[in-house]
Design a protein around this motif. Structure first.
Motif, short mmCIF file in Angstrom:
data_model
loop_
_atom_site.label_atom_id
_atom_site.label_comp_id
_atom_site.label_asym_id
_atom_site.label_seq_id
_atom_site.Cartn_x
_atom_site.Cartn_y
_atom_site.Cartn_z
N UNK A 187 0.85 -1.18 0.00
CA UNK A 187 0.00 0.00 0.00
C UNK A 187 0.89 1.24 0.00
N UNK A 188 0.51 2.24 -0.78
CA UNK A 188 1.23 3.50 -0.83
C UNK A 188 0.27 4.61 -0.39
N UNK A 189 0.75 5.59 0.39
CA UNK A 189 -0.15 6.58 0.97
C UNK A 189 -0.89 7.44 -0.04
N UNK A 239 0.82 -6.50 -5.51
CA UNK A 239 1.50 -7.66 -4.95
C UNK A 239 3.00 -7.61 -5.19
N UNK A 240 3.44 -6.78 -6.12
CA UNK A 240 4.87 -6.67 -6.41
C UNK A 240 5.42 -5.39 -5.80
N UNK A 241 6.69 -5.44 -5.43
CA UNK A 241 7.33 -4.29 -4.80
C UNK A 241 8.11 -3.43 -5.79
N UNK A 242 8.30 -3.95 -7.00
CA UNK A 242 8.90 -3.18 -8.09
C UNK A 242 8.11 -3.48 -9.35
N UNK A 243 7.96 -2.48 -10.20
CA UNK A 243 7.16 -2.66 -11.41
C UNK A 243 7.44 -1.52 -12.37
N UNK A 244 6.84 -1.63 -13.55
CA UNK A 244 6.75 -0.52 -14.48
C UNK A 244 5.29 -0.09 -14.55
N UNK A 245 5.07 1.22 -14.78
CA UNK A 245 3.71 1.73 -14.70
C UNK A 245 3.37 2.08 -13.25
N UNK A 246 2.12 1.83 -12.85
CA UNK A 246 1.71 2.00 -11.45
C UNK A 246 2.17 3.35 -10.88
N UNK A 247 1.92 4.41 -11.63
CA UNK A 247 2.44 5.73 -11.31
C UNK A 247 2.21 6.13 -9.85
N UNK A 248 0.99 5.97 -9.37
CA UNK A 248 0.68 6.44 -8.02
C UNK A 248 1.48 5.70 -6.95
N UNK A 249 1.73 4.43 -7.17
CA UNK A 249 2.50 3.65 -6.19
C UNK A 249 3.98 3.97 -6.24
N UNK A 250 4.43 4.56 -7.35
CA UNK A 250 5.84 4.93 -7.47
C UNK A 250 6.16 6.27 -6.82
N UNK A 251 5.13 7.03 -6.46
CA UNK A 251 5.36 8.29 -5.75
C UNK A 251 6.10 8.00 -4.44
N UNK A 252 7.04 8.85 -4.11
CA UNK A 252 7.84 8.71 -2.88
C UNK A 252 8.72 7.47 -2.90
N UNK A 253 8.87 6.84 -4.08
CA UNK A 253 9.72 5.64 -4.24
C UNK A 253 9.26 4.48 -3.37
N UNK A 254 7.95 4.38 -3.15
CA UNK A 254 7.43 3.22 -2.42
C UNK A 254 7.62 1.97 -3.26
N UNK A 255 7.12 1.99 -4.48
CA UNK A 255 7.38 0.94 -5.46
C UNK A 255 8.42 1.50 -6.44
N UNK A 256 9.36 0.69 -6.85
CA UNK A 256 10.46 1.15 -7.70
C UNK A 256 10.38 0.58 -9.11
N UNK A 257 10.92 1.35 -10.06
CA UNK A 257 11.12 0.85 -11.42
C UNK A 257 12.58 0.49 -11.64
#
Length: 268
Positions: free
Chosen positions: A162-164, A171-189
């Protein structure tokens, strides 16, 4: 080999340049509705990464598109709410979809693997041993990734991230896309990278989690090896593994997922 299920969001690509070979396997995910870009992101990523585009460069292109469409419309609605009511509307950016990506580059006697997410690369060596070159970026199994996410302000809730500032869970901690989850580097590309010598490798299997959820690394390598011992048809070997995974999935409560499989045979 591709075996689509309901989502039909797994994609693969192969690029050959001289004696160099690059392959990419991507598993798209998303939400229902007009903003479901998971399939499209996987299609674009597989092609562009196989042709040499970097993971972060692809992510930048995607974020520019997201910010100009989904993000812009979201901010416009928030501005109207503020004008009408005099305070900020609660809410998080909508999740539009994304994909995993595993890229294998074979050149100059080396196998180099870069990946985000849980599409896996497994090699069988000539001595018969089987090794996974990737480690799944899965919230449920990767403790170090979970700690990184929490430090960035996100949270791991069971098998999900979950990202704030993002709707939904991944379910993945790194991905491509998923813009909102990449904010603040919660999920990484940012991909992890590993290189090994091609000299001792017999073959590699690169596949999405539609295989690995039902077939472990050793059994997958065994299925491919058995197929290759009967025929030099590499596509048939990939299909053999796909069929095995599909049969096991059909007999499980989880059900059938999309499948994409690439088999690389090394003639050293």
């Amino acid at each position: 080999h591709n075996a689509p299920a309901r989502a039909d969001a797994d994609r693969w690509a192969v690029h050959v340049s001289g004696e160099e070979v690059t392959v990419a396997v991507c598993d798209g995910h998303g939400v229902a509705g007009a903003a479901h870009w998971g399939r499209e992101i996987a299609t674009e990523a597989a092609s562009m990464l196989a042709e040499g585009l970097g993971f972060e460069a692809f992510q930048s292109l995607h974020e520019e598109r997201y910010d100009g469409t989904v993000g812009a419309a979201f901010e416009e609605r928030r501005d109207k709410f503020r004008e009408e009511h005099g305070f900020e509307a609660p809410g998080a950016l909508p999740a539009e979809g994304g994909c995993t990506a595993t890229v294998v580059h074979v050149a100059d006697g080396s196998i180099t693997v870069k990946w985000v997410g849980d599409s896996r690369c497994v090699i069988k060596r000539r001595d018969g041993s089987v090794h996974a070159l990737t480690r799944d970026h899965a919230a449920s199994t990767h403790r170090e990734e979970g700690l990184r996410i929490e430090k960035a302000g996100g949270a791991v809730e069971g098998a999900y991230v979950a990202a704030p500032r993002a709707e939904g869970l991944l379910q993945v901690t790194r991905s491509l896309g998923d813009r909102a989850h990449h904010l603040d580097s919660v999920v990484l590309a940012t991909p992890e990278v590993v290189s090994v010598s091609v000299e001792d490798a017999a073959f590699a299997v690169v596949a999405t989690d539609g295989v690995w959820a039902f077939v472990d690394d050793s059994r997958a390598a065994s299925a491919v090896a058995d197929a290759l011992s009967k025929s030099d048809d590499v596509a048939a070997a990939a299909e053999t593994l796909s069929i095995l995974a599909r049969e096991r999935a059909a007999a499980s409560p989880r059900g059938v997922d999309d499948i994409a499989v690439i088999v690389l045979v090394f003639n050293c």
